[in-house]
Design an enzyme around this catalytic site. Structure first.
Site, PDB file in Angstrom:
ATOM      1  N   CYS A 140       6.552  -6.947   7.240  1.00 25.51           N
ATOM      2  CA  CYS A 140       7.575  -6.373   8.110  1.00 25.51           C
ATOM      3  C   CYS A 140       8.022  -7.432   9.115  1.00 25.51           C
ATOM      4  CB  CYS A 140       7.016  -5.157   8.840  1.00 25.51           C
ATOM      5  SG  CYS A 140       8.250  -4.189   9.749  1.00 25.51           S
TER       6      CYS A 140
ATOM      7  N   CYS B  14      -0.721   6.540   9.658  1.00 21.28           N
ATOM      8  CA  CYS B  14       0.511   5.940  10.150  1.00 21.28           C
ATOM      9  C   CYS B  14       0.228   4.660  10.935  1.00 21.28           C
ATOM     10  CB  CYS B  14       1.235   6.947  11.041  1.00 21.28           C
ATOM     11  SG  CYS B  14       2.780   6.345  11.731  1.00 21.28           S
TER      12      CYS B  14
ATOM     13  N   CYS C 258       3.947   8.488   0.891  1.00 14.92           N
ATOM     14  CA  CYS C 258       4.483   7.504   1.821  1.00 14.92           C
ATOM     15  C   CYS C 258       4.640   6.192   1.077  1.00 14.92           C
ATOM     16  CB  CYS C 258       3.530   7.348   3.002  1.00 14.92           C
ATOM     17  SG  CYS C 258       4.053   6.115   4.202  1.00 14.92           S
TER      18      CYS C 258
ATOM     19  N   GLU D 213       0.838  -1.187   0.000  1.00 20.54           N
ATOM     20  CA  GLU D 213       0.000   0.000   0.000  1.00 20.54           C
ATOM     21  C   GLU D 213       0.882   1.250   0.000  1.00 20.54           C
ATOM     22  OE1 GLU D 213      -4.220  -1.279   1.933  1.00 20.54           O
ATOM     23  OE2 GLU D 213      -2.665  -0.644   3.351  1.00 20.54           O
TER      24      GLU D 213
ATOM     25  N   CYS E  10       6.368  -4.337  15.786  1.00 30.09           N
ATOM     26  CA  CYS E  10       6.064  -3.273  16.736  1.00 30.09           C
ATOM     27  C   CYS E  10       4.618  -3.452  17.197  1.00 30.09           C
ATOM     28  CB  CYS E  10       6.266  -1.912  16.086  1.00 30.09           C
ATOM     29  SG  CYS E  10       7.992  -1.604  15.611  1.00 30.09           S
TER      30      CYS E  10
ATOM     31  N   CYS F  38       1.600  -1.304  15.830  1.00 27.62           N
ATOM     32  CA  CYS F  38       1.563  -1.065  14.381  1.00 27.62           C
ATOM     33  C   CYS F  38       0.817  -2.178  13.661  1.00 27.62           C
ATOM     34  CB  CYS F  38       2.993  -0.945  13.855  1.00 27.62           C
ATOM     35  SG  CYS F  38       3.088  -0.631  12.075  1.00 27.62           S
TER      36      CYS F  38
END
Length: 405
Positions: free
Chosen positions: A140, A369, A133, A119, A144, A147
């Site tokens: 990933c 974010c 962005c 994305e 985290c 997230c």
């Protein structure tokens, strides 16, 4: 038990295809100009003496004009264009879904290959006029805890061509060709999408060289920011290879809390991270590091934490982006109260640090974010949006425009 397949390696496995299987065409969009010169020469499509000139022509067509077909390159001989099309490609990946938020934020779900989706988000009125962005990995590895992207397992790194393609697709949608047109809407690039950029250093560095090349997209390196969770051994290389602006995904002021929020901290604790930041090439008052700090209610938002943050970053040319937590389905975290965020910012401001409160953008389409995630890993988008809207009800907005994605 889950298994992640690296489809990029499978696609080129000799055992599957055979030693004599034809190689896929090289995507020229992912080559720097020197790399393009070498590729054209090695392919035999262009003779050595003309390769540099031809590479500059092609580079300008692809990255300045935005063409996706060699046939459109009117100043290249037809025979050469035909030979280029046989050996190379400049095609875009597939845009699976395009969404536009009520605040003007745009999000694209891009399929690079079967099972390889990322994305990319454009945020208007950020930076000079607008920021993109971009993602550097599919999924990933960092996990985290706050997230959404971190809940998706890593599939593979993106290539330089796939990173650059995100910029090209945004420019297609924004009608930003040629790259020198007046009143451009895209001025900044932020590597704050899916993945840890410093775990894909080579491809990220090549992509930045391509994006910043004055013969093409021509976005200044000072308007390109790379955000990392703190891969300390790669910080020096990032500064030397890219001259990009540095952002640190910090979120905590002590190792005990950061170990939970950003598990990479167990490998590179805060003392190592801060030393690496202080040594970042080019760091100065004109090239400040940005510390990103997600505001989590009752977790890291107290006045004591604000004072600890001031002490932690003392002497570093820096600003601190305070990011109201963006809800996503299944999370246990909540966004800090607005008064707590403002009090936190005030302590930083009194200490001399700019601390803009990032305006939440694109929350209604899960484009904010920490909310990015491949469609193949999501529940249906309509259900997610309903959950997200319920979770964010009553959250205040703000007009600060310092932010990126």
């Amino acid at each position: 038990m889950s298994v992640t397949l690296d489809l990029s390696r499978m696609a080129h496995s000799p055992s599957r295809e055979g030693a004599d299987a034809p190689k896929p065409p090289i995507n020229l969009s992912g080559l720097t100009r020197p790399q393009m010169v070498a590729a054209l020469t090695e392919s035999g499509v262009v003779e050595h003496g003309k390769a540099k000139m031809r590479a500059t022509q092609i580079f300008r067509w692809v990255h300045h004009r935005g063409v996706t077909d060699f046939a459109q390159m009117s100043d290249v001989a037809k025979e050469t264009r035909a030979r280029l099309a046989e050996r190379f490609t400049i095609a875009r990946p597939e845009v699976v879904e395009r969404q536009v938020s009520k605040d003007g934020t745009r999000k694209w779900l891009i399929r690079m290959a079967p099972g390889i989706e990322v994305e990319t988000v454009y945020i208007p009125s950020v930076g000079r006029v607008g920021a993109l962005c971009v993602s550097s990995q599919v999924g990933c590895t960092l996990n985290c805890s706050f997230c959404h992207t971190g809940t998706q397992a890593l599939v593979r790194n993106l290539t330089a061509a796939e990173i650059v393609a995100q910029v090209q697709i945004a420019k297609d949608d924004l009608a930003e060709w040629p790259s020198d047109k007046e009143d451009r809407l895209l001025s900044n690039i932020v590597f704050m999408g899916m993945g840890e950029p410093l775990y894909n250093m080579g491809q990220v560095a090549d992509a930045i060289e391509i994006i910043s090349d004055n013969e093409g997209i021509a976005i200044s390196r000072r308007r390109i920011t790379v955000s990392t969770s703190g891969v300390v051994p790669q910080l020096e290389a990032l500064g030397e290879k890219t001259q990009a602006m540095l952002a640190i995904s910090l979120h905590a002021t002590n190792d005990a809390l950061r170990d939970v929020l950003v598990p990479l901290n167990k490998k590179y604790p805060l003392d190592q991270l801060m030393a690496g930041i202080r040594a970042y090439p080019g760091l100065s008052n004109a090239r400040r590091v940005t510390f990103e700090y997600v505001m989590l209610k009752g977790v890291n938002d107290s006045p004591d934490e604000a004072r600890a943050l001031v002490k932690l970053i003392k002497g570093i040319p820096a600003k601190v982006n305070l990011i109201p937590f963006n809800p996503w389905p299944g999370t246990d975290y909540q966004c800090s109260d607005w008064t707590a965020i403002e009090s936190f910012a005030a302590i930083l401001n009194r200490a001399g640090y700019s601390s803009p409160i990032r305006t939440p953008r694109g929350r209604d389409i899960l484009a904010a974010c920490g909310q990015l995630k491949s469609e193949s890993e999501k529940v249906r988008a309509s259900a997610m949006r309903k959950l997200s809207m319920a979770a964010m009800a009553g959250v205040l907005d703000d007009d600060e425009d310092e932010a990126a994605a």
